[in-house]
Design a protein around this motif. Structure first.
Motif, PDB file in Angstrom:
ATOM      1  N   VAL A   1      -4.640   5.841  -3.606  1.00  0.00           N
ATOM      2  CA  VAL A   1      -5.817   6.034  -4.459  1.00  0.00           C
ATOM      3  C   VAL A   1      -6.674   4.771  -4.521  1.00  0.00           C
ATOM      4  O   VAL A   1      -7.907   4.848  -4.546  1.00  0.00           O
ATOM      5  N   ASN A   2      -6.041   3.600  -4.524  1.00  0.00           N
ATOM      6  CA  ASN A   2      -6.808   2.358  -4.606  1.00  0.00           C
ATOM      7  C   ASN A   2      -7.624   2.076  -3.362  1.00  0.00           C
ATOM      8  O   ASN A   2      -8.458   1.170  -3.348  1.00  0.00           O
ATOM      9  N   ARG A   3      -7.431   2.863  -2.301  1.00  0.00           N
ATOM     10  CA  ARG A   3      -8.178   2.683  -1.055  1.00  0.00           C
ATOM     11  C   ARG A   3      -9.296   3.707  -0.900  1.00  0.00           C
ATOM     12  O   ARG A   3      -9.939   3.776   0.155  1.00  0.00           O
TER      13      ARG A   3
ATOM     14  N   GLU B   1       0.826  -1.208   0.000  1.00  0.00           N
ATOM     15  CA  GLU B   1       0.000   0.000   0.000  1.00  0.00           C
ATOM     16  C   GLU B   1       0.862   1.261   0.000  1.00  0.00           C
ATOM     17  O   GLU B   1       0.463   2.288  -0.560  1.00  0.00           O
TER      18      GLU B   1
ATOM     19  N   LYS C   1      -8.437  12.871  -5.611  1.00  0.00           N
ATOM     20  CA  LYS C   1      -7.369  11.876  -5.508  1.00  0.00           C
ATOM     21  C   LYS C   1      -6.074  12.532  -5.046  1.00  0.00           C
ATOM     22  O   LYS C   1      -5.291  11.914  -4.312  1.00  0.00           O
TER      23      LYS C   1
ATOM     24  N   GLY D   1       0.483   7.045  -6.493  1.00  0.00           N
ATOM     25  CA  GLY D   1      -0.469   8.152  -6.485  1.00  0.00           C
ATOM     26  C   GLY D   1       0.226   9.496  -6.355  1.00  0.00           C
ATOM     27  O   GLY D   1      -0.167  10.486  -6.989  1.00  0.00           O
TER      28      GLY D   1
ATOM     29  N   ASN E   1       1.619   1.752  -3.484  1.00  0.00           N
ATOM     30  CA  ASN E   1       0.456   2.343  -4.153  1.00  0.00           C
ATOM     31  C   ASN E   1       0.373   3.844  -3.872  1.00  0.00           C
ATOM     32  O   ASN E   1       0.018   4.631  -4.762  1.00  0.00           O
TER      33      ASN E   1
END
Length: 230
Positions: A128-130, A41, A118, A48, A44
């Motif tokens: 961003v994926n969360r 994460e 975002k 972002g 990730n």
């Protein structure tokens, strides 16, 4: 300016011989957050930041990325525990509505070119994926608050404060139930905002001529700190 953090403001240390398992960033009575998950994460988040980081200033030091990301993962677990206690299962529509409201609040009052939501998310340590988890997080609160107030939000300041306190107390109790313990590699859990913060040094400078203080026992270092009496 911590826009997203401000909107959301409405969040344990283990000794080496404590119950933490190898490779666990957080251990609870009903699960764990692995160091591998946290590392992924953080990657990730970096992606972002590469895409959106230039739109808004990072709201924390670069070195605190793991703590910031882990804080979000812990908050999501706490809110899921709260939803389970209330028997709540939010719908995709409720999540989308909550996210739209949060986005509108977070970007309210911006001057000049609007900052994408975002960008605000990654600036506050949320990959961003969360964002979908954030939407569920907000939706759970909306559903529970609606249930608490009988379907009609109070208009008076005192009544609104009472409702806020009622919700925060319920969430506090939900946070204490899983017995959340953070690996000392990342710090400790501050129950005020459910944030992972750096653990203070256990070494104190001895005064000249004074005898050194005894080292804390393993059990004392495992005691959760900033744990509220809720």
């Amino acid at each position: 300016m911590k826009m997203l953090a401000g909107v959301l403001a409405a969040g344990a240390v283990l000794s080496a011989c404590g119950p933490a398992r190898l490779g666990a960033a957080v251990v609870t009575s009903n699960g764990r957050i692995s160091s591998e998950t946290l590392s992924a994460e953080v990657s990730n988040l970096n992606q972002g930041l590469a895409a959106y980081g230039g739109r808004v200033a990072l709201q924390f030091p670069e070195s605190q990325k793991p703590q910031q990301v882990l804080s979000w993962l812990v908050r999501f677990k706490v809110r899921d525990e709260l939803a389970m206690r209330y028997g709540i299962k939010v719908t995709p529509g409720e999540s989308q509505k909550a996210l739209a409201q949060l986005s509108a609040q977070a970007t309210q009052g911006q001057t000049g070119a609007a900052v994408p939501f975002k960008a605000l998310a990654v600036a506050n340590g949320l990959p961003v994926n969360r964002i979908g988890d954030l939407a569920r997080y907000e939706a759970i609160q909306a559903v529970i608050v609606t249930r608490m107030d009988g379907g009609t939000l109070p208009t008076g300041n005192a009544a609104q404060q009472a409702l806020t306190t009622k919700f925060m107390t319920a969430e506090c109790r939900a946070a204490k139930a899983p017995d959340i313990k953070v690996s000392p590699q990342y710090g400790r859990l501050n129950y005020n905002g459910y944030s992972v913060v750096s653990a203070p040094s256990t070494l104190a400078a001895a005064e000249p001529g004074a005898s050194p203080s005894p080292s804390p026992s393993p059990s004392s270092s495992a005691k959760p700190q900033y744990r509220p009496a809720c």
